[in-house]
Design an enzyme around this catalytic site. Structure first.
Site, mmCIF file in Angstrom:
data_model
loop_
_atom_site.group_PDB
_atom_site.id
_atom_site.type_symbol
_atom_site.label_atom_id
_atom_site.label_comp_id
_atom_site.label_asym_id
_atom_site.label_seq_id
_atom_site.Cartn_x
_atom_site.Cartn_y
_atom_site.Cartn_z
ATOM 1 N N THR A 181 6.473 -4.475 -11.921
ATOM 2 C CA THR A 181 6.023 -3.554 -13.333
ATOM 3 C C THR A 181 6.736 -2.810 -13.986
ATOM 4 O O THR A 181 6.753 -1.629 -13.770
ATOM 5 C CB THR A 181 4.558 -2.448 -13.753
ATOM 6 O OG1 THR A 181 4.265 -2.133 -12.719
ATOM 7 C CG2 THR A 181 3.559 -4.020 -14.058
ATOM 8 N N CYS B 139 7.610 3.578 -6.684
ATOM 9 C CA CYS B 139 6.447 3.994 -7.324
ATOM 10 C C CYS B 139 6.548 5.394 -7.941
ATOM 11 O O CYS B 139 6.417 5.569 -9.067
ATOM 12 C CB CYS B 139 4.914 3.894 -6.560
ATOM 13 S SG CYS B 139 5.133 2.330 -5.451
ATOM 14 N N GLY C 104 11.742 18.478 0.738
ATOM 15 C CA GLY C 104 13.366 17.766 1.764
ATOM 16 C C GLY C 104 13.785 16.996 0.662
ATOM 17 O O GLY C 104 14.208 17.670 -0.529
ATOM 18 N N VAL D 237 2.675 -5.244 -2.524
ATOM 19 C CA VAL D 237 0.866 -4.926 -2.613
ATOM 20 C C VAL D 237 0.512 -6.259 -2.567
ATOM 21 O O VAL D 237 -1.110 -6.346 -2.520
ATOM 22 C CB VAL D 237 0.992 -4.657 -4.176
ATOM 23 C CG1 VAL D 237 -0.197 -4.346 -4.659
ATOM 24 C CG2 VAL D 237 1.332 -3.286 -4.543
#
Ligand code: UGA
Length: 475
Positions: free
Chosen positions: A85, A276, A269, A11
């Site tokens: 985090t 995430c 799947g 990010v």
């Protein structure tokens, strides 16, 4: 505007590179000195399409510099916090890195700073940040705190940053709103040199959604959890399709034609992975719990996801009968295509499960081999999909890399002990594979030998079943 980005993960790097691309002077810091040296030497720590090029261009233009956190704090008027985090053992997000940055800003900065949380954080983190910046400030810091969650998918992060659907900004002051609007203006107006497309596809300009910080923080967790819910939903529909002889592809297509549902994230799947969704669903459950809201719906989402691997392995076992000593080719290790990220990847849990049953696993992935080695040391890693399939009793597809569409099926078939393909991503055409002489099994789609019963559906109790994928990795 002089902008700093603290933390050079997926990010942070994408944010720093793209902000420089749209014209800002960006200083990006990283506390891992090894990683920082690599970045300063022009070596990429991750594989992400277009990112290397955008970083190189930005460094050449002098708009992007890598260095230490202190410099980032001193130099940036707007400071984006992009530190990790990771999940704690109880599912909470570990906010210690965020707190560390807040302390450093409070102690080092004087004058005005706009502190922007881009890391995914629980609701009310902004409130805590504001409080701690003020408590630790000893050099006359005057600051605003804003929330600006990212919606970047690994594998298309640069494109997602530059051509977003929405830019969500949570603020508590007009000053912060104005600065963030200024930062994002080239993206809002789509007036920048695009490093991805020679001609950008025309789309509606992104919505710049202004809200309070609490709502902005919630938007992020609610969005990821909702998408995860869609995936678990379609995975359960796929199980049902297998039992009744329906085709989940058609069911998803029919559902997705309703604009209230939409076609995205209805691909069944072996489950969602990555750094995430699994952690954000878990964190959102904890956030709700702490506010006395029982988000049982999301516990089901997790539970369904955790059973995907045992469900998939049961399909393989049903074909191979005895797993011990069987040679299995595992195609795909990354948690999704176009990334080298294997964190919480279903392929890793799948590989472990196969090894636990005594299978001999040969794996191939176009990008993620190096990162998978530590998680799956007992796997034999191969240079291409054919090598992995040599003498194999089955090929299992865990990641839908485009390369697997381009296979010479006749060549492959000759290499294998038994021409069996079990496709965990429904990426191949059953008719085509059958025509090439393969026994092809996929998810929720009928096969000639479709199963009548499914032991993996018998028990979806929280205490039963496999270990959650999340617990397999240290934070
Ligand atoms: C996700 C979100 O899509 C981003 O918007 C968000 O910013 C990001 O998390 C984040 O919080 O940083 P990402 O984890 O990169 O992005 O990947 P996705 O494309 O969302 O896929 C997540 C997982 O779901 C993958 O394992 C993928 O294979 C699986 N998936 C996705 C399915 O099983 N079925 C689908 O239909 C879609």
């Amino acid at each position: 505007m002089k902008t700093s980005v603290i933390g050079a993960g997926y990010v942070g790097l994408t944010t720093a590179a793209c902000l420089a691309q749209i014209g800002h002077a960006v200083f990006c810091s990283e506390s891992d000195t090894d990683k920082l040296s690599k970045l300063q030497a022009g070596i990429m720590p991750v594989f992400e399409p277009h990112l290397e090029n955008v970083i190189a261009l930005a460094r050449k233009s002098g708009r992007l510099t890598f260095g230490a956190t202190e410099e980032a704090i001193e130099g940036g008027q707007a400071i984006f916090i992009c530190v990790g985090t990771p999940p704690l053992g109880n599912g909470d997000a570990d906010l210690s890195a965020i707190e560390g940055v807040a302390r450093a800003i409070a102690k080092k900065a004087s004058g005005y700073r706009l502190v922007i949380e881009k890391s995914t954080v629980p609701v009310q983190t902004g409130v805590q940040l504001r409080k701690h910046l003020s408590v630790h400030s000893n050099r006359g810091l005057d600051c605003d705190v804003a929330s600006n969650p990212e919606f970047l998918r690994e594998g298309s992060a640069v494109e997602d940053f530059l051509h977003p659907d929405r830019i969500v900004v949570g603020v508590e002051s007009g000053r912060a709103a104005k600065l963030l609007q200024e930062i994002y203006q080239p993206i809002i107006n789509q007036t920048f040199a695009c490093p991805v497309h020679s001609r950008c596809p025309s789309r509606t300009p992104p919505r710049f959604l202004l809200t309070d910080t609490n709502s902005s923080e919630l938007i992020k967790h609610a969005s990821n959890s909702f998408l995860a819910m869609k995936i678990s939903f379609i995975n359960m529909v796929a199980n049902l399709c297998e039992m009744v002889g329906a085709d989940v592809t058609k069911v998803a297509e029919g559902m997705g034609l309703d604009p209230r549902i939409g076609p995205a994230f209805l691909n069944p799947g072996i489950g969602f992975g990555g750094f995430c969704f699994p952690k954000d669903v878990q964190a959102f459950i904890r956030i709700a719990e702490k506010s006395a809201c029982d988000f049982g719906l999301l516990r089901e989402v997790e539970k369904i996801n955790q059973h995907r691997i045992s469900h998939f392995v049961s399909k393989v076992r049903e074909e191979l009968w005895v797993m011990r000593g069987k040679k299995i080719a595992l195609w795909g290790l990354a948690f999704k295509p176009n990334t080298d990220d294997v964190r919480f990847a279903p392929s890793i849990a799948l590989g472990r499960s196969l090894l636990d049953e005594g299978a001999l696993v040969s794996a191939y992935d176009p990008q993620a081999t190096e990162k998978a080695r530590a998680a799956l040391p007992d796997v034999h890693y191969c240079a291409d999909p054919y090598e992995a399939a040599q003498n194999a009793d089955a090929i299992l597809i865990a990641t839908e890399w485009e390369e697997f569409q381009q296979i010479d099926w006749d060549r492959l078939k000759k290499l294998m002990e038994r021409p069996l393909i079990v496709d965990g991503r429904n990426m191949l055409d059953p008719a085509d594979l059958t025509a090439h002489g393969f026994h092809y099994i996929s998810i929720g789609r009928p096969t000639a030998l479709s199963r009548k019963s499914d032991p993996a559906n018998d028990d979806l109790q929280p205490s039963a079943g496999p270990k959650p994928i999340l617990q397999d990795f240290p934070a």
